[in-house]
Scaffold this active site. Structure first.
Site, PDB file in Angstrom:
ATOM      1  N   ARG A  21      34.376 -35.279 -22.953  1.00  0.00           N
ATOM      2  CA  ARG A  21      33.775 -34.405 -23.958  1.00  0.00           C
ATOM      3  C   ARG A  21      32.364 -33.953 -23.561  1.00  0.00           C
ATOM      4  O   ARG A  21      31.519 -33.704 -24.419  1.00  0.00           O
ATOM      5  CB  ARG A  21      33.730 -35.074 -25.339  1.00  0.00           C
ATOM      6  CG  ARG A  21      35.106 -35.317 -25.946  1.00  0.00           C
ATOM      7  CD  ARG A  21      34.993 -35.876 -27.354  1.00  0.00           C
ATOM      8  NE  ARG A  21      36.302 -36.265 -27.870  1.00  0.00           N
ATOM      9  CZ  ARG A  21      36.476 -37.125 -28.867  1.00  0.00           C
ATOM     10  NH1 ARG A  21      35.431 -37.675 -29.449  1.00  0.00           N
ATOM     11  NH2 ARG A  21      37.693 -37.421 -29.285  1.00  0.00           N
ATOM     12  N   ARG A  25      29.441 -30.745 -28.617  1.00  0.00           N
ATOM     13  CA  ARG A  25      28.462 -30.541 -29.675  1.00  0.00           C
ATOM     14  C   ARG A  25      27.095 -31.196 -29.448  1.00  0.00           C
ATOM     15  O   ARG A  25      26.134 -30.849 -30.129  1.00  0.00           O
ATOM     16  CB  ARG A  25      29.040 -31.052 -31.004  1.00  0.00           C
ATOM     17  CG  ARG A  25      30.169 -30.196 -31.546  1.00  0.00           C
ATOM     18  CD  ARG A  25      30.778 -30.820 -32.787  1.00  0.00           C
ATOM     19  NE  ARG A  25      31.504 -32.042 -32.478  1.00  0.00           N
ATOM     20  CZ  ARG A  25      31.966 -32.887 -33.394  1.00  0.00           C
ATOM     21  NH1 ARG A  25      31.754 -32.642 -34.677  1.00  0.00           N
ATOM     22  NH2 ARG A  25      32.638 -33.963 -33.046  1.00  0.00           N
ATOM     23  N   ARG A  34      29.360 -21.694 -29.588  1.00  0.00           N
ATOM     24  CA  ARG A  34      30.447 -21.763 -30.572  1.00  0.00           C
ATOM     25  C   ARG A  34      30.131 -20.907 -31.797  1.00  0.00           C
ATOM     26  O   ARG A  34      31.024 -20.221 -32.323  1.00  0.00           O
ATOM     27  CB  ARG A  34      30.693 -23.208 -30.988  1.00  0.00           C
ATOM     28  CG  ARG A  34      31.776 -23.322 -32.041  1.00  0.00           C
ATOM     29  CD  ARG A  34      32.277 -24.722 -32.200  1.00  0.00           C
ATOM     30  NE  ARG A  34      33.153 -24.859 -33.361  1.00  0.00           N
ATOM     31  CZ  ARG A  34      33.779 -25.974 -33.705  1.00  0.00           C
ATOM     32  NH1 ARG A  34      33.625 -27.061 -32.964  1.00  0.00           N
ATOM     33  NH2 ARG A  34      34.549 -26.029 -34.762  1.00  0.00           N
ATOM     34  N   ASP A  71      41.561 -27.665 -25.467  1.00  0.00           N
ATOM     35  CA  ASP A  71      41.995 -28.728 -26.368  1.00  0.00           C
ATOM     36  C   ASP A  71      43.436 -29.073 -26.039  1.00  0.00           C
ATOM     37  O   ASP A  71      44.216 -28.200 -25.636  1.00  0.00           O
ATOM     38  CB  ASP A  71      41.885 -28.277 -27.833  1.00  0.00           C
ATOM     39  CG  ASP A  71      42.074 -29.435 -28.794  1.00  0.00           C
ATOM     40  OD1 ASP A  71      43.229 -29.702 -29.189  1.00  0.00           O
ATOM     41  OD2 ASP A  71      41.078 -30.083 -29.141  1.00  0.00           O
ATOM     42  N   TYR A 148      50.829 -35.791 -33.051  1.00  0.00           N
ATOM     43  CA  TYR A 148      50.200 -34.731 -33.836  1.00  0.00           C
ATOM     44  C   TYR A 148      51.250 -33.791 -34.432  1.00  0.00           C
ATOM     45  O   TYR A 148      51.133 -33.338 -35.577  1.00  0.00           O
ATOM     46  CB  TYR A 148      49.248 -33.921 -32.959  1.00  0.00           C
ATOM     47  CG  TYR A 148      47.868 -34.504 -32.826  1.00  0.00           C
ATOM     48  CD1 TYR A 148      46.974 -34.479 -33.894  1.00  0.00           C
ATOM     49  CD2 TYR A 148      47.437 -35.055 -31.616  1.00  0.00           C
ATOM     50  CE1 TYR A 148      45.698 -34.992 -33.773  1.00  0.00           C
ATOM     51  CE2 TYR A 148      46.164 -35.569 -31.483  1.00  0.00           C
ATOM     52  CZ  TYR A 148      45.295 -35.543 -32.565  1.00  0.00           C
ATOM     53  OH  TYR A 148      44.029 -36.056 -32.440  1.00  0.00           O
TER      54      TYR A 148
END
Length: 346
Positions: A21, A25, A34, A71, A148
């Site tokens: 990652r 962020r 973003r 992703d 998922y």
């Protein structure tokens, strides 16, 4: 490339390092990027800006490898599922798969074709990335993707997919087969677009008992590894099955690098798997809140591995509120410390 050399078990001047990652962020420039496109999926689908996000940690941290910004769930999205990312919840599939009729509506071929934005982002990144930096492509493991797709979102107990596993295993195997077939084409296209390595993330590996994991998860990962090895023999293969330390010695397959999550003692992983596979990891991500904690954690890991058959990484993804200066401190400290250990060993 020092990263690829390390993946193949070759000696390196320092232990290479990248962070899961790392495009995300915690970087102010990522948050700005973003915001400029509106939402997460829009950023994933904008190849130019996805490449920009991929390259940000190279410029900011000088890590040894870039991992393409995307992703794992873009694959089921492009197979035909409806995906959204909801604040405070995360990814949500509005119509989870619960029967063969719903599964039959999904197309592996459609997914491979529709994921051009990922391949384009890889091509753009490779063109701009320094030749000495590796580019990592990735995918979710079949079991994690199926979880998922059946649950519809993240889960605490995985009750729906486990119910399917035990009450209708044929349906789950059919789903895993379709996902695996799609992943083969997806991985090949990523490699053809410029990926030097592929990491397979099995984020929910720890949800299953050993025999169920070996049948419904690891067997498909092993098949993917064999496929990559046969069709792309120069590509480094990394697998990251999170939370399976209790039976790690059973995870034998044709990969190069085994990612170790932070909850698995690295010494045990080295004793059980280090002779056959390069190990990647496994600093506890929360250590990045404090520089002394970084040093203590790095020292312990490097003293175990001694600069051999090791790629440094976190034991899970970097957290959004980690100070950038601390991430940079980690990179510099690992390089300096590992170089001294390796030089002393010669």
């Amino acid at each position: 490339m020092i990263f690829i050399d390390a993946c193949k078990g070759k000696a390196t001047k320092h232990t290479p390092i990248w962070l899961m990652r790392q495009a995300g962020r915690y970087l102010p420039q990522y948050r700005d990027l973003r915001a400029s496109v509106g939402d997460f999926l829009a950023l994933c689908k904008d190849s130019q800006k996805a490449a920009q996000a991929t390259l940000q940690p190279i410029s900011e941290l000088d890590v040894d490898a870039a991992i393409i910004f995307s992703d794992i769930l873009v694959l089921p999205l492009e197979m035909g599922m409806s995906l959204s990312f909801k604040p405070g919840i995360g990814p949500v599939f509005s119509e989870p798969i619960n029967d063969l009729k719903a599964l039959d509506k999904l197309s592996a071929d459609k997914a491979i074709e529709n994921l051009n934005y990922v391949y384009d982002a890889l091509k753009i990144t490779r063109e701009q990335l320094s030749p000495d930096k590796a580019l990592i492509g990735f995918c979710g493991a079949p079991w994690t993707l199926a979880t998922y797709m059946v649950e519809g979102s993240g889960s605490k107990n995985y009750a729906n997919v486990k119910k399917m596993l035990y009450s209708n295993p044929q349906l789950l195997h059919s789903m895993l087969r379709k996902i695996t077939n799609a992943l083969k084409g997806y991985i090949s296209a990523q490699i053809n677009a410029g990926a030097d390595a592929i990491q397979i993330f099995d984020s929910w590996a720890g949800a299953l008992e050993m025999n169920a994991y070996l049948e419904f998860a690891w067997s498909y990962i092993s098949e993917l590894c064999d496929y990559i090895r046969k069709n792309h023999p120069n590509t480094a293969i990394i697998v990251f099955p999170k939370g399976v330390g209790a039976f790690i010695e059973n995870l034998q397959a044709g990969y190069d690098v085994l990612g170790i999550s932070w909850d698995m003692p690295l010494k045990i992983a080295k004793d059980k798997m280090g002779a056959k596979y390069v190990l990647q990891g496994n600093l506890e991500p929360c250590r990045l809140y404090d520089t002394m904690a970084i040093e203590d954690g790095v020292d312990e890991i490097l003293n175990i591995m001694r600069g051999k058959r090791h790629i440094f990484n976190l034991g899970h993804g970097i957290l959004p509120d980690i100070p950038v200066k601390n991430a940079r401190y980690l990179i510099d400290y690992v390089r300096e410390k590992s170089a001294k250990i390796i030089a002393k060993a010669k």
